[in-house]
Scaffold this active site. Structure first.
Site, PDB file in Angstrom:
ATOM      1  N   LYS A  50       7.741   3.497   1.578  1.00  0.00           N
ATOM      2  CA  LYS A  50       7.617   3.842   0.159  1.00  0.00           C
ATOM      3  C   LYS A  50       7.667   5.356  -0.018  1.00  0.00           C
ATOM      4  CE  LYS A  50       4.983  -0.314  -0.997  1.00  0.00           C
ATOM      5  NZ  LYS A  50       3.670  -0.962  -1.184  1.00  0.00           N
ATOM      6  N   GLN A  94      -2.444   0.331  -1.603  1.00  0.00           N
ATOM      7  CA  GLN A  94      -1.817  -0.686  -0.748  1.00  0.00           C
ATOM      8  C   GLN A  94      -2.805  -1.812  -0.428  1.00  0.00           C
ATOM      9  OE1 GLN A  94       1.385  -0.732   0.078  1.00  0.00           O
ATOM     10  NE2 GLN A  94       1.285  -2.504   1.425  1.00  0.00           N
ATOM     11  N   ASP A 117       2.185  -0.484  -9.564  1.00  0.00           N
ATOM     12  CA  ASP A 117       2.292  -1.857  -9.058  1.00  0.00           C
ATOM     13  C   ASP A 117       2.356  -2.893 -10.184  1.00  0.00           C
ATOM     14  OD1 ASP A 117       2.425  -2.345  -6.305  1.00  0.00           O
ATOM     15  OD2 ASP A 117       0.334  -1.786  -5.999  1.00  0.00           O
TER      16      ASP A 117
END
Ligand code: GUN
Length: 284
Positions: A50, A94, A117
């Site tokens: 990422k 995460q 997200d």
């Protein structure tokens, strides 16, 4: 029939290129912060990928690595700092988190306008009620793949296998918003194969290696495989038995090289959209 392959690597590369071009015209660098707690090796790979992709499109990207013993309060303090930092446009914590930290508490603490997200309950609610907001990256990537594959969505029978907050539920909402007739099926569904066989568009997101067999697929269906499962022999496979399914489907996304690259590209897209929305002058 042998299915057309839906090339997620190529579609993701095109999306990243368009994002880089938009970033170059902004006059500032969108800021992304990825927070990682502990040293789960799979998470380590995802987080590095990422960060690398974000830097490649011109973002100001950094990873904040916290020890496995981090408390929930300590993590919430880091999130609060990022919420308040004007240079930060997108925040991603995460998952999975260590057992002493409640994921839903942390997800709800991220500022909704920086929720790269799309997991915050406000953004989930916006999606469910048809309002604009940040959308979870993997299902968003699936929608890009369906568009690239030429699938006609209005009126299509779409079946989503799996009901997680990260993929299945938002996936169903996005397909519904695109005017599909949507069914969500899961581990408690009676006669899963028969339900899947009704699908003109089948999205498999259960996390069980090769669970979807060839005879679960309708002739001519479009199949999107979200699963990434590592077998004992080291091979990476999806939730769909690929060769069997490809013999019946019209189009299918492979694993690897299907949905995986799209998830990261959509994280970048969300961060860019968040940056533009947050930095735009209001009320004018
Ligand atoms: N872990 C596995 N997939 C994801 C994802 O899409 N977002 C976050 N934050 N963690 C994950």
């Amino acid at each position: 029939m042998t299915a057309r392959i839906i090339d997620g690597k190529a579609v993701a590369a095109g999306l990243r290129q368009r994002i880089a071009a938009r970033v170059a015209g902004l006059g500032y660098r969108p800021g992304l912060r990825v927070v990682r707690v502990g040293d789960d090796p799979a998470s380590g790979v995802y987080v590095r990928n990422k960060d690398k992709a974000a830097k490649e499109v011109g973002f100001d990207s950094a990873t904040i690595a916290l020890p496995a013993e981090t408390t929930e309060a300590e993590l919430l303090a880091v999130v609060a700092q990022l919420n308040a930092d004007p240079a930060v446009d997108g925040i991603l914590v995460q998952l999975p988190l260590p057992p002493q930290i409640r994921a839903e508490v942390v997800i709800s603490a991220v500022a909704p306008e920086k929720d790269a997200d799309g997991f915050h309950p406000l953004n989930a609610g916006r999606l469910a009620s048809g309002q604009a907001g940040l959308v979870p990256c993997t299902p968003k990537g699936v929608m890009h793949l369906l568009a690239a594959s030429g699938a006609v969505l209005p009126g299509a029978r779409a079946v989503v296998l799996g009901r997680s907050n990260i993929v299945g539920r938002p996936m169903a909402q996005l397909l519904l918003a695109a005017d599909c007739t949507v069914t969500i099926v899961h581990s408690r569904t009676r006669d899963l194969p028969a339900e899947c066989r009704r699908a003109e568009i089948l999205v498999a997101a259960v996390g069980r290696a090769e669970m979807v067999r060839g005879d679960w697929i309708a002739e001519g269906a479009t199949v999107i495989d979200v699963g990434i499962n590592r077998l004992a022999d080291g091979r990476l496979v999806g939730d769909v038995a690929y060769a069997e399914a490809a013999a019946r489907a019209e189009a299918i996304s492979p694993v690897p090289g299907g949905v995986g690259p799209m998830t990261i590209a959509c994280l970048l897209e969300n961060t860019l959209d968040a940056a533009i929305a947050r930095r735009a002058p209001r009320g004018g």
